[in-house]
Design an enzyme around this catalytic site. Structure first.
Site, short mmCIF file in Angstrom:
data_model
loop_
_atom_site.label_atom_id
_atom_site.label_comp_id
_atom_site.label_asym_id
_atom_site.label_seq_id
_atom_site.Cartn_x
_atom_site.Cartn_y
_atom_site.Cartn_z
N CYS A 1 0.76 -1.57 0.02
CA CYS A 1 -0.39 -0.11 -0.05
C CYS A 1 0.65 1.65 -0.12
CB CYS A 1 -0.99 0.14 1.31
SG CYS A 1 0.04 -0.36 2.79
N ASP B 1 -7.35 5.79 -1.29
CA ASP B 1 -7.00 4.26 -0.45
C ASP B 1 -6.51 3.49 -1.01
OD1 ASP B 1 -6.91 2.35 1.22
OD2 ASP B 1 -9.06 2.28 1.92
N HIS C 1 -5.50 0.11 -0.26
CA HIS C 1 -6.28 -0.88 0.04
C HIS C 1 -7.27 -1.84 -0.80
CE1 HIS C 1 -3.95 0.80 3.32
NE2 HIS C 1 -4.22 -0.78 3.57
#
Length: 474
Positions: free
Chosen positions: A109, A365, A367
């Site tokens: 990430c 994000d 993820h």
């Protein structure tokens, strides 16, 4: 036979991890983000107002664009945010250097956040801050059920053959770029879309992509990190610098990167980066036609002998938690158009911060696990590289370890950046020392004579200094 069985186990493990992470993080992607109507929203130097009359004080980033009562520019914010490049976990790409991993689920990430920050720098370099993707508003909000179901199906059957049909609208849209353009406006849109597509291809998940995950992992090997390891924001800054320096693509020869040392930017070193030639790199003085005349370069033709510099500054904004005294600093930094964002997040979960409203950060994000996209084709789908769903996080949850990024097109730009940031970095009454600083001269001069460094807390015998990794803890 054992090796083959081991590979099968790894592939099965990767698929299970992909499904698990999609289930784990999808709820956050589906959750709608609320924005106040009464407070401005800052996004990488752009300010947006959602003011409305006789309505509640909270709006949704997606639904508000369809309400006649909204007087602000919600749609403009949505288009701007969605146009930023979104890098996420991917699966089923070629094995990474030094490993058999074919996915970065669960560990990549911070590298993805670093890619997003670097991509914003290249958007500024090639397209300018005002550029937006024409198809940005056509993307639908992420849907948990659809995405998670798709991930589960990939566990038992490959959907690679159906990808062209899934992304048919993009293919149809890209084919329009091949027809004869009948106006200057169409020609400009066509050229910008070529920049856009080329820029995305630099971050492809394949060994030949100059800024792709494979190149970043390879650079990390030289720094003691392997595929599957956790990467912090400081080491990612150095990995990005190395990747840019080693890139041989002619379109990247006009860009380099600088990483600060001990929270200090040495101005002479940055100026040298602007003026230095790339030895052994073809095309430095003669970029390819695609990047010869970027839309934002007309006013900077006289600076063609100067390389742009991506300035990366790893900092620590507190001890175990971010010091609230730095919240205003973060807001001021994200209000600057030459800021390319901040990579950080919360422990072991990286985010790419691009803006704020009131006491909440706006972030992208990484993820979410998506399928590998072959960027070597001329009409590869672009939808999965753009996110229509902004997310917010309270400043109080921000991890103190982060890397701040800026884009400087020329020496003149850098001088302006120094002047403006010097004002922003003025210490508060309670926090007497800046998060980072700009000093004249080269780093080698200060390293050779450390007793002459201009850091006030080093000369102050009352101040206790401890170190943790790459940072000085105040």
């Amino acid at each position: 036979m054992e090796d083959k069985g081991s590979d099968e186990v790894e592939r099965l493990k990767t698929k299970f991890l992909s499904v698990w992470h999609n289930v784990k993080y999808s709820w956050a992607l589906k959750t709608k983000t609320s924005f106040s109507r009464n407070s401005p929203v800052l996004l990488l130097g752009k300010c947006y107002h959602f003011k409305a009359e006789d309505e509640d004080d909270v709006i949704d980033a997606h639904d508000a664009a369809d309400e006649d009562s909204v007087m602000g520019n919600v749609e403009a914010f949505r288009k701007d945010f969605t146009s930023r490049l979104w890098m996420t976990y991917r699966e089923a790409f070629p094995p990474l250097p030094g490993s058999s991993l074919t996915s970065d689920c669960g560990w990549g990430c911070m590298l993805r956040a670093g890619q997003m920050m670097l991509a914003q720098a290249l958007v500024l370099h090639c397209l300018g801050r005002d550029w937006t993707w024409p198809e940005a508003l056509t993307l639908q909000p992420l849907d948990t059920e659809t995405r998670t179901t798709t991930a589960a199906k990939r566990l038992v059957a490959s959907l690679e053959a159906s990808l062209p049909s899934l992304y048919g609208p993009s293919g149809a849209g890209s084919s329009r770029t091949h027809h004869v353009l009948g106006s200057a406006e169409e020609a400009d849109l066509h050229m910008k879309e070529m920049y856009h597509r080329t820029l995305v291809s630099w971050f492809g998940d394949e060994p030949t992509a100059p800024l792709g995950l494979h190149r970043l992992v390879h650079s990390g090997l030289m720094m003691g990190r392997q595929a599957g390891d956790w990467y912090g924001p400081a080491i990612v800054a150095h990995i990005l610098r190395k990747a840019i320096e080693q890139a041989t693509d002619p379109g990247l020869t006009g860009v380099t990167a600088y990483v600060s040392q001990d929270c200090t930017v040495y101005s002479a070193d940055v100026v040298d980066c602007h003026r230095a030639e790339r030895s052994g790199k073809p095309g430095t003085s003669d970029p390819p036609p695609l990047l010869q005349n970027p839309p934002t370069a007309a006013s900077t033709a006289s600076l063609s002998d100067s390389r742009a510099v991506v300035i990366l500054i790893p900092v620590r904004l507190g001890g175990e938690k971010t010091n609230p005294e730095y919240f205003n600093l973060v807001k001021n930094i994200l209000s600057l158009e030459y800021c390319i964002g901040i990579i950080g997040g919360k422990p072991k979960q990286a985010c790419y911060f691009v803006g704020f409203q009131d006491d909440s950060l706006i972030y992208m994000d990484p993820h979410y696990c998506q399928s590998f996209v072959d960027v070597s084709t001329s009409d590869f789908p672009l939808q999965s590289y753009h996110c229509p769903s902004p997310k917010k996080m309270p400043f109080t949850r921000m991890d103190p370890s982060c890397t701040v990024g800026f884009y400087s097109r020329s020496v003149q730009d850098y001088e302006r950046i120094c002047q403006e940031l010097s004002k922003v970095l003025q210490p508060s009454e309670r926090e007497k020392y800046p998060a980072f600083s700009f000093v004249p001269g080269h780093s080698r001069d200060h390293i050779a004579a450390p007793e002459k460094r201009e850091w006030p807390f080093i000369r102050d015998p009352r101040r206790t200094i401890t170190t943790a990794g790459d940072f000085v803890l105040l």
